[in-house]
Design an enzyme around this catalytic site. Structure first.
Site, PDB file in Angstrom:
ATOM      1  CG  ASP A 170     -31.132   1.388  -4.752  1.00  0.00           C
ATOM      2  OD1 ASP A 170     -30.157   1.314  -5.951  1.00  0.00           O
ATOM      3  OD2 ASP A 170     -30.517   1.235  -3.376  1.00  0.00           O
ATOM      4  CB  ILE A 186     -23.308   4.163  -9.086  1.00  0.00           C
ATOM      5  CG1 ILE A 186     -24.500   5.537  -9.642  1.00  0.00           C
ATOM      6  CG2 ILE A 186     -23.645   3.790  -8.063  1.00  0.00           C
ATOM      7  CD1 ILE A 186     -22.900   6.139  -8.826  1.00  0.00           C
ATOM      8  N   PRO A 244     -17.468  -5.477  -6.666  1.00  0.00           N
ATOM      9  CG  PRO A 244     -15.051  -4.679  -7.475  1.00  0.00           C
ATOM     10  CD  PRO A 244     -16.602  -4.281  -7.717  1.00  0.00           C
ATOM     11  CB  CYS A 273     -29.520  -7.185  -7.240  1.00  0.00           C
ATOM     12  SG  CYS A 273     -31.085  -6.593  -6.190  1.00  0.00           S
ATOM     13  CE  LYS A 288     -32.233  -3.650  -0.026  1.00  0.00           C
ATOM     14  NZ  LYS A 288     -32.525  -5.005  -0.627  1.00  0.00           N
ATOM     15  CG  ASP A 309     -10.543  -5.800  -4.780  1.00  0.00           C
ATOM     16  OD1 ASP A 309     -11.590  -7.056  -4.826  1.00  0.00           O
ATOM     17  OD2 ASP A 309     -11.078  -6.009  -6.432  1.00  0.00           O
TER      18      ASP A 309
END
Length: 429
Positions: free
Chosen positions: A316, A338, A132, A126, A22, A134
């Site tokens: 993940d 993370i 962010p 999620c 994915k 940025d």
């Protein structure tokens, strides 16, 4: 709203085919916006996020033909997508579409690079910390874009086109690297991307872009060089196998015991996770068809792990590992570096009888002898599958609610587990 019912206690034995990734399929689909010729993607997983991105691209005027689905095939089955962005009719990505999936914000890069203008809603997805945008905006500004934020939208323009630049990310960012990579392919001159993410999905996207005529060197290393070209052409590319799905099923086997062949898996994509599983007591065998995972008889050993950018242990897979460690013979420690606020699964795992203490970024898991089934609620994509792993080993019945999170990232999960002996079913309504 659909739910998943699981009766735990069965070992997993058999073969699980690994789907396309994915996290590569989404940016690859978005990259099709860079060309007015057709991009053909094979091995695209049938997921809710993929379907949502198809709607978003359709809003821009992209034509997508899905092939490879035969009568009788399950709705979620790998597919081939023919994506044509020949006629982009709208450079605005509206809130009602982008708010449902964070990665859809990345359309700003190819729209800006090719059309020189883009208006994209701030993203959704999620709810893991702030995540962010940025750094993404910083990268585009370095390439010469003029950007303002107005009414929840990022409005970007570059009337004369983007120009090559030196981009140095203050921290490793997968999203930022994807955006910089796509934008730089059509920029005038050479772009250097420093502190770039090294994830396999970045390499997969770069490989596809190079097939389309881009000139990218160094993908998979912390420094990527992109020599801009005037135009990209069509190409055909196969999405790499999903390392997160691979690790998830490997941990499920380690949790329940049994012996499963993960067909099509590539071990080099998740070596750090396989090393942790070996330390935990699983037997990992690499063969011509992928990876074989087994745990027969021996208990689960506790481990200490810190998440890190690739090639480190992937964030993940953090929730899945935590589920596995709830049954370990001793105390385990998992530190998340993370994303902030990525321990939302802890309170749900506690409903099974898991014993977990949080101290800032570190979770200490005190292994227990037994887990017991319970009604639980998914909070995000990876957390939801950790509840499935716990349920597979728990005594009695578990009902997992809010499984739309699972549908976003796991293709045919119930079918794949059921085929290996799990008692699992989807309950609609």
């Amino acid at each position: 709203m659909d739910r998943i019912r699981i009766v735990g206690g069965a070992q997993l034995n058999g073969t699980i085919p690994i789907s396309g990734a994915k996290n590569a399929a989404l940016p690859l689909m978005i990259a099709a916006l860079l060309s007015d010729e057709t991009l053909i993607l094979d091995n695209v997983p049938r997921l809710a996020d993929v379907a949502q991105l198809q709607r978003i691209l359709g809003n821009h005027g992209v034509d997508i033909l899905s092939a490879g689905k035969r009568p009788g095939d399950h709705e979620y089955q790998g597919q081939t997508l023919h994506i044509s962005a020949k006629n982009i009719i709208d450079t605005t990505a509206p809130y009602e579409l982008v708010s449902k999936m964070r990665a859809s914000f990345w359309v700003i890069a190819p729209l800006l690079a090719r059309m020189h203008v883009a208006k994209v809603s701030l993203p959704g997805g999620c709810a893991i910390g702030t995540r962010p945008v940025d750094l993404l905006i910083m990268a585009l500004e370095k390439l010469g874009a003029s950007i303002t934020i107005d009414g929840g939208y990022v409005v970007a323009s570059c009337p004369g086109g983007l120009k090559g630049a030196e981009i140095e990310f203050p921290k490793v960012t997968v999203s930022g690297t994807h955006v910089a990579l796509m934008a730089a392919t059509l920029a005038k001159g050479t772009t250097f991307i420093g502190n770039a993410a090294c994830e396999p999905e970045i390499v997969d996207v770069a490989d596809c872009l190079n097939k389309m005529g881009a000139k990218i060197l160094g993908a998979g290393t912390p420094r990527i060089t992109v020599e801009g070209v005037a135009k990209l052409h069509g190409a055909r590319h196969t999405v790499l196998p999903d390392r997160i799905e691979t690790g998830t099923y490997a941990m499920a086997v380690a949790m329940t015991g049994g012996d499963v062949q993960l067909s099509g898996a590539r071990p080099e994509l998740l070596q750090s996770a396989l090393d942790v599983l070996t330390e935990a007591g699983a037997t990992i065998t690499v063969n011509n068809d992928g990876i074989r995972v087994a745990r027969n008889g021996a208990g689960i050993n506790p481990v200490t792990v810190t998440t890190a950018p690739f090639p480190g242990f992937p964030t993940d897979l953090q929730a899945q590992l935590m589920a596995l460690m709830t049954r370990a013979k001793g105390d385990s420690h998992i530190t998340e570096t993370i994303f902030e606020n990525r321990f939302m699964h802890v309170q749900e795992l506690a409903r099974f009888g898991a014993r977990i203490q949080l101290d800032g970024e570190t979770a200490t898991i005190n292994g227990v002898e037994k887990l017991r089934g319970a009604p639980v609620m998914a909070t995000d994509l990876r957390a939801s599958v950790s509840l499935v792993i716990a349920a597979l080993a728990a005594e009695g019945e578990t009902m997992v609610n809010r499984i739309y999170h699972l549908d976003r990232g796991f293709e045919r999960l119930e079918e794949k587990l059921s085929a290996c002996g799990a008692t699992i079913e989807r309950i609609s309504g």
